[in-house]
Structure formats: structure tokens, C-alpha cells
Design an enzyme around this catalytic site. Structure first.
Site, PDB file in Angstrom:
ATOM      1  N   ASN A  15       0.858  -1.194   0.000  1.00 17.55           N
ATOM      2  CA  ASN A  15       0.000   0.000   0.000  1.00 17.55           C
ATOM      3  C   ASN A  15       0.898   1.248   0.000  1.00 17.55           C
ATOM      4  O   ASN A  15       1.677   1.457   0.936  1.00 17.55           O
ATOM      5  CB  ASN A  15      -0.900  -0.042   1.243  1.00 17.55           C
ATOM      6  CG  ASN A  15      -1.836   1.142   1.300  1.00 17.55           C
ATOM      7  OD1 ASN A  15      -1.427   2.264   1.020  1.00 17.55           O
ATOM      8  ND2 ASN A  15      -3.077   0.915   1.678  1.00 17.55           N
ATOM      9  N   HIS A  18       1.004   6.245   1.720  1.00 19.97           N
ATOM     10  CA  HIS A  18       1.731   7.214   2.536  1.00 19.97           C
ATOM     11  C   HIS A  18       2.959   7.802   1.839  1.00 19.97           C
ATOM     12  O   HIS A  18       3.559   8.746   2.354  1.00 19.97           O
ATOM     13  CB  HIS A  18       2.032   6.620   3.914  1.00 19.97           C
ATOM     14  CG  HIS A  18       0.737   6.370   4.647  1.00 19.97           C
ATOM     15  ND1 HIS A  18      -0.141   7.396   4.928  1.00 19.97           N
ATOM     16  CD2 HIS A  18       0.133   5.224   5.049  1.00 19.97           C
ATOM     17  CE1 HIS A  18      -1.207   6.895   5.517  1.00 19.97           C
ATOM     18  NE2 HIS A  18      -1.072   5.583   5.603  1.00 19.97           N
ATOM     19  N   HIS A  51      -5.673   3.543  -1.555  1.00 16.55           N
ATOM     20  CA  HIS A  51      -6.987   3.899  -1.018  1.00 16.55           C
ATOM     21  C   HIS A  51      -7.282   5.328  -1.456  1.00 16.55           C
ATOM     22  O   HIS A  51      -6.659   6.272  -0.956  1.00 16.55           O
ATOM     23  CB  HIS A  51      -6.944   3.786   0.510  1.00 16.55           C
ATOM     24  CG  HIS A  51      -8.267   4.018   1.169  1.00 16.55           C
ATOM     25  ND1 HIS A  51      -8.432   3.884   2.532  1.00 16.55           N
ATOM     26  CD2 HIS A  51      -9.485   4.368   0.690  1.00 16.55           C
ATOM     27  CE1 HIS A  51      -9.694   4.145   2.846  1.00 16.55           C
ATOM     28  NE2 HIS A  51     -10.349   4.450   1.742  1.00 16.55           N
ATOM     29  N   ARG A  53      -9.301   8.058  -0.909  1.00 15.52           N
ATOM     30  CA  ARG A  53     -10.268   8.456   0.128  1.00 15.52           C
ATOM     31  C   ARG A  53     -11.131   9.599  -0.365  1.00 15.52           C
ATOM     32  O   ARG A  53     -10.713  10.387  -1.223  1.00 15.52           O
ATOM     33  CB  ARG A  53      -9.534   8.871   1.409  1.00 15.52           C
ATOM     34  CG  ARG A  53      -8.815   7.728   2.095  1.00 15.52           C
ATOM     35  CD  ARG A  53      -8.290   8.170   3.449  1.00 15.52           C
ATOM     36  NE  ARG A  53      -9.351   8.287   4.410  1.00 15.52           N
ATOM     37  CZ  ARG A  53      -9.622   7.415   5.373  1.00 15.52           C
ATOM     38  NH1 ARG A  53      -8.880   6.338   5.518  1.00 15.52           N
ATOM     39  NH2 ARG A  53     -10.618   7.613   6.201  1.00 15.52           N
ATOM     40  N   ARG A  57      -6.887  12.652   0.981  1.00 17.00           N
ATOM     41  CA  ARG A  57      -5.798  13.101   1.862  1.00 17.00           C
ATOM     42  C   ARG A  57      -4.444  12.544   1.435  1.00 17.00           C
ATOM     43  O   ARG A  57      -3.418  13.066   1.816  1.00 17.00           O
ATOM     44  CB  ARG A  57      -6.091  12.738   3.322  1.00 17.00           C
ATOM     45  CG  ARG A  57      -6.031  11.280   3.604  1.00 17.00           C
ATOM     46  CD  ARG A  57      -6.258  10.979   5.064  1.00 17.00           C
ATOM     47  NE  ARG A  57      -7.627  11.236   5.469  1.00 17.00           N
ATOM     48  CZ  ARG A  57      -8.159  10.723   6.582  1.00 17.00           C
ATOM     49  NH1 ARG A  57      -7.428   9.983   7.387  1.00 17.00           N
ATOM     50  NH2 ARG A  57      -9.405  10.960   6.890  1.00 17.00           N
ATOM     51  N   GLU A  78      -8.705   0.340  -2.873  1.00 13.02           N
ATOM     52  CA  GLU A  78      -9.555   0.361  -1.679  1.00 13.02           C
ATOM     53  C   GLU A  78     -10.512   1.528  -1.816  1.00 13.02           C
ATOM     54  O   GLU A  78     -10.088   2.652  -2.124  1.00 13.02           O
ATOM     55  CB  GLU A  78      -8.704   0.537  -0.426  1.00 13.02           C
ATOM     56  CG  GLU A  78      -7.798  -0.638  -0.160  1.00 13.02           C
ATOM     57  CD  GLU A  78      -6.907  -0.434   1.052  1.00 13.02           C
ATOM     58  OE1 GLU A  78      -6.176  -1.364   1.386  1.00 13.02           O
ATOM     59  OE2 GLU A  78      -6.936   0.673   1.644  1.00 13.02           O
ATOM     60  N   THR A 109      -8.304   3.465   8.393  1.00 10.82           N
ATOM     61  CA  THR A 109      -9.515   2.645   8.430  1.00 10.82           C
ATOM     62  C   THR A 109      -9.586   1.956   9.787  1.00 10.82           C
ATOM     63  O   THR A 109      -8.807   1.055  10.062  1.00 10.82           O
ATOM     64  CB  THR A 109      -9.471   1.597   7.294  1.00 10.82           C
ATOM     65  OG1 THR A 109      -8.997   2.235   6.112  1.00 10.82           O
ATOM     66  CG2 THR A 109     -10.838   1.016   7.047  1.00 10.82           C
ATOM     67  N   GLU A 159     -10.985  -9.443   3.139  1.00  8.42           N
ATOM     68  CA  GLU A 159      -9.715  -9.089   3.784  1.00  8.42           C
ATOM     69  C   GLU A 159     -10.011  -8.939   5.266  1.00  8.42           C
ATOM     70  O   GLU A 159     -10.839  -8.109   5.663  1.00  8.42           O
ATOM     71  CB  GLU A 159      -9.152  -7.793   3.196  1.00  8.42           C
ATOM     72  CG  GLU A 159      -7.825  -7.430   3.860  1.00  8.42           C
ATOM     73  CD  GLU A 159      -7.040  -6.370   3.092  1.00  8.42           C
ATOM     74  OE1 GLU A 159      -7.150  -6.304   1.860  1.00  8.42           O
ATOM     75  OE2 GLU A 159      -6.327  -5.611   3.755  1.00  8.42           O
ATOM     76  N   HIS A 198      -3.564  -4.616   7.810  1.00 10.01           N
ATOM     77  CA  HIS A 198      -3.662  -3.463   8.703  1.00 10.01           C
ATOM     78  C   HIS A 198      -2.752  -3.631   9.902  1.00 10.01           C
ATOM     79  O   HIS A 198      -2.846  -4.612  10.632  1.00 10.01           O
ATOM     80  CB  HIS A 198      -5.095  -3.195   9.195  1.00 10.01           C
ATOM     81  CG  HIS A 198      -5.324  -1.715   9.426  1.00 10.01           C
ATOM     82  ND1 HIS A 198      -4.870  -1.060  10.529  1.00 10.01           N
ATOM     83  CD2 HIS A 198      -5.910  -0.785   8.644  1.00 10.01           C
ATOM     84  CE1 HIS A 198      -5.195   0.221  10.423  1.00 10.01           C
ATOM     85  NE2 HIS A 198      -5.827   0.415   9.288  1.00 10.01           N
TER      86      HIS A 198
HETATM   87  N1  PXP Z   1      -5.856  -3.191   4.136  1.00 13.97           N
HETATM   88  C1  PXP Z   1      -6.833  -2.259   4.194  1.00 13.97           C
HETATM   89  C2  PXP Z   1      -8.200  -2.639   3.746  1.00 13.97           C
HETATM   90  C3  PXP Z   1      -6.551  -0.947   4.624  1.00 13.97           C
HETATM   91  O1  PXP Z   1      -7.542  -0.036   4.671  1.00 13.97           O
HETATM   92  C4  PXP Z   1      -5.228  -0.622   4.971  1.00 13.97           C
HETATM   93  C5  PXP Z   1      -4.905   0.787   5.373  1.00 13.97           C
HETATM   94  O2  PXP Z   1      -5.148   1.632   4.316  1.00 13.97           O
HETATM   95  C6  PXP Z   1      -4.257  -1.620   4.882  1.00 13.97           C
HETATM   96  C7  PXP Z   1      -4.597  -2.902   4.481  1.00 13.97           C
HETATM   97  C8  PXP Z   1      -2.820  -1.357   5.210  1.00 13.97           C
HETATM   98  O3  PXP Z   1      -2.706  -1.044   6.554  1.00 13.97           O
HETATM   99  P1  PXP Z   1      -1.308  -0.483   7.107  1.00 13.97           P
HETATM  100  O4  PXP Z   1      -1.066   0.795   6.389  1.00 13.97           O
HETATM  101  O5  PXP Z   1      -1.546  -0.334   8.564  1.00 13.97           O
HETATM  102  O6  PXP Z   1      -0.269  -1.519   6.770  1.00 13.97           O
END
Ligand code: PXP
Length: 250
Positions: A15, A18, A51, A53, A57, A78, A109, A159, A198
Site C-alpha cells: 500500500n 503514505h 486507497h 479516500r 488526503r 480500496e 480505516t 480481507e 492493517h
Molecule cells: N488493508 C486495508 C483494507 C486498509 O484499509 C489498509 C490501510 O489503508 C491496509 C490494508 C494497510 O494497513 P497499514 O497501512 O496499517 O499496513
């Protein structure tokens, strides 16, 4: 051998939200999420997760446009279950769409989707995404009633939210891991493909990666944070190594 041909391979979706968070702090173009996606591919990622959003952001519409054209790996979008996001997903047709709950004031999330309570909202969105050829997943808490609701909704993938496991301390860690194990067993019996994500880090990924029925982990914040110290390729490479080792010893 390429990753997807390895027996028992656990896919890693990186992901890159960030990277965009850091870029947006100054409003320019650096660091570029597309470059991060290319590096992630070279470092052993199997997919790129973003994601988009509602408040944009981090990842923006322009990022999604560029990533859709420029990234060779499958993209997992996402998205909240809204008409706006449905329209965007249908225009871009990413490989996968993961429906997540979204609250404006949350930092990330926070909870799973209430698949059980939102059947009527989710059903038409899931069928439109599926009809357009996307692999649809629902981001849910590891609870039997949510798994049952996901199966009723015709989502082929769920998931499992690993946040409560990742943030647990002391005896609660084993209890949260047991919840995940049970959910994985129930979901497998229902014929669902199981993913998890997550809050996963080097320190907590191994017991999750060792669950043999899981097909994919999605990991973001920790990898991008760690990349500040060791570089993105090293951070992803080490996570990949931990996941592979967990699978090999499972
Ligand atoms: N899976 C989903 C569905 C999420 O919403 C997120 C956060 O955007 C992640 C995985 C990844 O989480 P993390 O950034 O804490 O690794």
C-alpha cells in the site's frame, strides 16, 4: 521462478498511500507514488494497493490515472461504498476493488465493514464491480457473522482486519490471533479467498503469514515508515523474506 508460480505463495500487496502523504505535505511531485510502485514491483511485491479516500488526503485521482497506466502489477483499489467511488472504479477497472468503511475524521480505516448491517447498500455495488470484471473483496472484522454476510453478498474475497491483533498487548495477542485463525478456517470452509491486513510489521507478521489458507497480505504504513531508514526496496525485501519464511515453516 516468478512469485505467482511458487507453490503456497503468499502475495504481498504494498500500500503506497503514505508516499502520497509525504508528497502532499509540500504539495509538489516528490516523492512520486508511481516511482514507489515501480520499486515495490522490483522488490518482490505482487500488487499495489491504494486507497482513494473521499477527502483525497493521500492518493489523488491524478495518481490513480498515472498508476493505472504506468504500473505493471495488479492494482487493488480500496474504496468506500459510494456512488462516486463506484464511478471511479468502473472507469479505471483495476484488477481488484476492496470495499472499506470510511469515516471522515478517522486517521486510518479503524474498523471493518459492517457487511451484515449494510447488505442493501453493498449488494448493488458489489455486483456492478464484479460485472465489470473486478475481483471484489470486503474488509471485515474476523467475525463469523461478517464472513457469512460477505458470502451472502457474493464477494469472492474478504480481507480480515488485523488491526486489533497488531495493536493487542500481552495475553490479548494470542486471543486476537486465535480470532484470525478461526475466521480463516470459517472463511475457507465457505469457499472465500482470504486476505489480511492493517498494522502489520516485521514484529507481528510471522504468525499471520503462517496461516496457510491466506492468499494475500496488504501492508502499507510500516513499510513506508521503515523506508525512511533503510529504503523502500530493503523494507519490502525484508517483509517478503519474513512472509516466505513463515510460509516455509508453516
Ligand atoms: N488493508 C486495508 C483494507 C486498509 O484499509 C489498509 C490501510 O489503508 C491496509 C490494508 C494497510 O494497513 P497499514 O497501512 O496499517 O499496513
Amino acid at each position: 521462478m516468478t512469485n505467482h508460480l511458487r507453490p503456497n505463495h503468499l502475495r504481498l500487496g504494498v500500500n503506497i498511500d503514505h508516499v502520497a502523504t509525504i508528497r502532499n505535505a509540500r504539495g509538489g511531485l516528490h516523492p512520486d507514488p508511481l516511482r514507489a510502485a515501480e520499486m515495490a514491483a522490483a522488490a518482490g511485491a505482487d500488487g499495489i494497493t491504494v486507497h482513494l479516500r473521499e477527502d483525497r488526503r493521500h492518493i489523488t485521482d491524478a495518481d490513480l490515472d498515472r498508476l493505472s497506466i504506468g504500473v505493471a502489477l495488479p492494482i487493488n483499489l480500496e474504496m468506500a461504498a459510494t456512488d462516486e467511488m463506484l464511478g471511479i472504479a468502473l472507469r479505471h477497472r483495476p484488477h481488484a476493488a476492496c470495499i472499506v468503511p470510511e469515516r471522515r475524521a478517522e486517521r486510518t480505516t479503524e474498523g471493518g465493514l459492517d457487511a451484515a448491517g449494510q447488505h442493501n447498500v453493498l449488494a448493488p455495488i458489489i455486483s456492478r464491480l464484479r460485472d465489470a470484471g473486478m475481483r471484489v473483496s470486503l474488509f471485515i472484522a474476523p467475525e463469523e457473522r461478517q464472513l457469512e454476510a460477505a458470502a451472502r453478498l457474493g464477494a469472492p474475497v474478504v480481507e480480515l482486519h488485523t488491526g486489533p491483533y497488531a495493536h493487542a498487548e500481552g495475553e490479548a495477542v494470542a486471543a486476537e490471533l486465535a480470532r484470525l485463525e478461526r475466521a480463516v478456517a470459517i472463511g475457507t470452509a465457505m469457499g472465500l479467498e482470504l486476505h489480511a491486513g492493517h498494522g502489520l510489521t516485521y514484529d507481528n507478521v510471522t504468525p499471520v503469514a503462517a496461516l496457510p489458507q491466506l492468499a494475500e497480505l496488504n501492508i502499507g504504513h510500516f513499510l513506508i515508515g521503515e523506508a525512511v531508514f533503510v529504503g523502500l526496496s530493503s523494507a519490502i525485501g525484508r517483509m517478503r523474506g519474513l512472509m516466505d519464511a513463515a510460509r516455509a515453516s508453516a
